[in-house]
Design a protein around this motif. Structure first.
Motif, PDB file in Angstrom:
ATOM      1  N   MET A   1      -9.838  -2.369  -2.267  1.00  0.00           N
ATOM      2  CA  MET A   1      -8.511  -2.254  -1.687  1.00  0.00           C
ATOM      3  C   MET A   1      -7.663  -1.239  -2.445  1.00  0.00           C
ATOM      4  N   VAL A   2      -7.826  -1.182  -3.769  1.00  0.00           N
ATOM      5  CA  VAL A   2      -7.069  -0.210  -4.562  1.00  0.00           C
ATOM      6  C   VAL A   2      -7.406   1.212  -4.121  1.00  0.00           C
ATOM      7  N   GLN A   3      -8.694   1.472  -3.854  1.00  0.00           N
ATOM      8  CA  GLN A   3      -9.094   2.804  -3.394  1.00  0.00           C
ATOM      9  C   GLN A   3      -8.445   3.122  -2.048  1.00  0.00           C
ATOM     10  N   GLN A   4      -8.365   2.140  -1.165  1.00  0.00           N
ATOM     11  CA  GLN A   4      -7.706   2.355   0.126  1.00  0.00           C
ATOM     12  C   GLN A   4      -6.225   2.670  -0.061  1.00  0.00           C
ATOM     13  N   ILE A   5      -5.597   1.986  -1.006  1.00  0.00           N
ATOM     14  CA  ILE A   5      -4.186   2.242  -1.293  1.00  0.00           C
ATOM     15  C   ILE A   5      -3.993   3.667  -1.786  1.00  0.00           C
ATOM     16  N   GLU A   7      -5.842   6.238  -1.262  1.00  0.00           N
ATOM     17  CA  GLU A   7      -6.044   7.178  -0.157  1.00  0.00           C
ATOM     18  C   GLU A   7      -4.806   7.259   0.728  1.00  0.00           C
ATOM     19  N   ARG A   8      -4.175   6.117   0.961  1.00  0.00           N
ATOM     20  CA  ARG A   8      -2.938   6.120   1.743  1.00  0.00           C
ATOM     21  C   ARG A   8      -1.845   6.900   1.016  1.00  0.00           C
ATOM     22  N   GLU A  13       1.804  11.655   0.771  1.00  0.00           N
ATOM     23  CA  GLU A  13       2.297  12.825   0.043  1.00  0.00           C
ATOM     24  C   GLU A  13       2.031  14.107   0.817  1.00  0.00           C
ATOM     25  N   ARG A  14       0.826  14.242   1.348  1.00  0.00           N
ATOM     26  CA  ARG A  14       0.475  15.458   2.086  1.00  0.00           C
ATOM     27  C   ARG A  14       1.313  15.589   3.350  1.00  0.00           C
ATOM     28  N   ARG A  15       1.437  14.497   4.083  1.00  0.00           N
ATOM     29  CA  ARG A  15       2.190  14.549   5.328  1.00  0.00           C
ATOM     30  C   ARG A  15       3.656  14.860   5.060  1.00  0.00           C
ATOM     31  N   PHE A  16       4.213  14.264   4.009  1.00  0.00           N
ATOM     32  CA  PHE A  16       5.619  14.510   3.735  1.00  0.00           C
ATOM     33  C   PHE A  16       5.859  15.948   3.285  1.00  0.00           C
ATOM     34  N   SER A  17       4.941  16.523   2.534  1.00  0.00           N
ATOM     35  CA  SER A  17       5.112  17.917   2.107  1.00  0.00           C
ATOM     36  C   SER A  17       5.275  18.832   3.310  1.00  0.00           C
ATOM     37  N   HIS A  64       6.965   3.907   3.096  1.00  0.00           N
ATOM     38  CA  HIS A  64       5.912   3.654   4.084  1.00  0.00           C
ATOM     39  C   HIS A  64       5.221   2.318   3.835  1.00  0.00           C
ATOM     40  N   GLU A  65       4.999   1.991   2.571  1.00  0.00           N
ATOM     41  CA  GLU A  65       4.347   0.716   2.275  1.00  0.00           C
ATOM     42  C   GLU A  65       5.279  -0.459   2.560  1.00  0.00           C
ATOM     43  N   ALA A  66       6.584  -0.245   2.441  1.00  0.00           N
ATOM     44  CA  ALA A  66       7.527  -1.308   2.804  1.00  0.00           C
ATOM     45  C   ALA A  66       7.441  -1.603   4.296  1.00  0.00           C
ATOM     46  N   ALA A  67       7.312  -0.553   5.111  1.00  0.00           N
ATOM     47  CA  ALA A  67       7.137  -0.780   6.559  1.00  0.00           C
ATOM     48  C   ALA A  67       5.832  -1.512   6.832  1.00  0.00           C
TER      49      ALA A  67
END
Length: 356
Positions: A1-5, A7-8, A13-17, A64-67
């Motif tokens: 699960m940590v690896q999935q986090i 990756e998210r 970061e990429r999308r926001f840039s 995003h994680e709060a949503a």
């Protein structure tokens, strides 16, 4: 699960840039500016350069994680909230660098020093334009929320969150300066500064904005959200103060000992003064606020701190507050989604383990 986090996180970061760059591309064309003005486009250019030079974008990740606490479906309004958060951050960086007389930020010139270079013979103009650049970033951070394509009630609630976060941050900046005129500020004062200056806009506001966008009512959970944000904020500020003296200068890309030279009564300075003997205390106090303090003197103070066990005690304190924050987040399992709760459980530990 940590690896999935993780990756998210990279995906956010990429999308926001890309989103931030597109925002500034459209801003220049859409802002109402007199045709003769050369200073306004230059101000926008400096804000763009500073904003796009990076940073960890952790506030965007928290948003995003709060949503995701409430839903894994796409959520309207997160892009506007992310832009608002980072524009408020830009505002803070511009003004912080002016207050601290910092020449660089994120590997480039600070906005203040860029203006100083351009207006060498007009220092008041350079200072004035720096203040106004920060003010413009603040206004833009609220405007993007007013333009958000979300229901009116949600939009109003988001603007209220960001306005309150900005107000708390200004109060935090004021008491941060006041702290250094206080003889031996106690731990409660340092915690209060960390809460107002950082935690409320960097952690609490993204949590509230993400939950609002996802259809939740964060006011119903106000105390636990505030407690979590405050504890993580304390961890983060302790880590910043720790790294300023005991960190790896090469990894951080800046010299150590800045807080000492600037006369800041940080967590590290407080821990040092509590641990040393009378002779060593005189040495620390002599360096405190001495802008000409040499790297050799800073290294000697670091060695004293290490010999007195200051790094170990500070790390133990950081871990204690991180565990308290994680425990608060763990209590959200009965209400919100497992994987997002796990993310917020891990955030405090990441905060105290970072090297920069």
């Amino acid at each position: 699960m940590v690896q999935q986090i993780l990756e998210r996180v990279v995906g956010y970061e990429r999308r926001f840039s890309t989103l931030f760059e597109e925002y500034f591309d459209t801003l220049s064309a859409g802002l109402d500016v007199p045709s003769f003005s050369r200073f306004t486009p230059d101000c926008l250019r400096l804000l763009r350069e500073l904003s796009l030079r990076g940073g960890k974008r952790m506030r965007v990740v928290l948003l995003h994680e709060a949503a995701r606490l409430a839903t894994d479906e796409p959520v309207e309004g997160l892009d506007a909230a992310a832009l608002s958060i980072e524009l408020l951050q830009t505002h803070g960086l511009v003004h912080d660098d002016l207050i601290d007389d910092s020449p660089t930020r994120r590997g480039g010139p600070s906005t203040y020093y860029a203006y100083r270079e351009r207006f060498r013979d007009h220092p008041q103009t350079a200072m004035g334009l720096t203040v106004l650049a920060g003010d413009l970033a603040l206004a833009l951070s609220l405007q993007v929320l007013l333009d958000a394509k979300v229901p009116v009630a949600v939009r109003q609630a988001m603007v209220e969150v960001q306005t309150r976060a900005a107000t708390d941050t200004f109060t935090g900046q004021i008491i941060d300066l006041e702290r250094d005129f206080t003889a031996g500020p106690d731990e409660d004062v340092l915690h209060c500064v960390a809460d107002y200056k950082s935690a409320r806009y960097s952690i609490l506001a993204p949590l509230q904005l993400g939950l609002l966008a996802a259809g939740e009512q964060p006011a119903l959970f106000a105390k636990e959200l505030r407690d979590y944000a405050r504890l993580v904020g304390i961890c983060g500020q302790m880590r910043d103060d720790y790294l300023d003296l005991f960190g790896d200068a090469a990894a951080m890309g800046k010299p150590t000992g800045t807080d000492l030279r600037d006369g800041k009564h940080s967590y590290t300075v407080r821990a040092l003064l509590a641990a040393v003997d009378d002779t060593e205390r005189l040495m620390v106090q002599a360096a405190l606020g001495d802008r000409s303090c040499t790297p050799q003197s800073i290294a000697a103070i670091r060695e004293i701190g290490e010999r007195r066990g200051v790094p170990d005690r500070m790390q133990a304190d950081m871990r204690r507050y991180a565990q308290q924050a994680s425990a608060v987040a763990a209590g959200w399992r009965s209400r919100w989604r497992e994987e997002a709760v796990t993310f917020f459980e891990h955030v405090p530990q990441w905060s105290v383990e970072r090297a920069t």
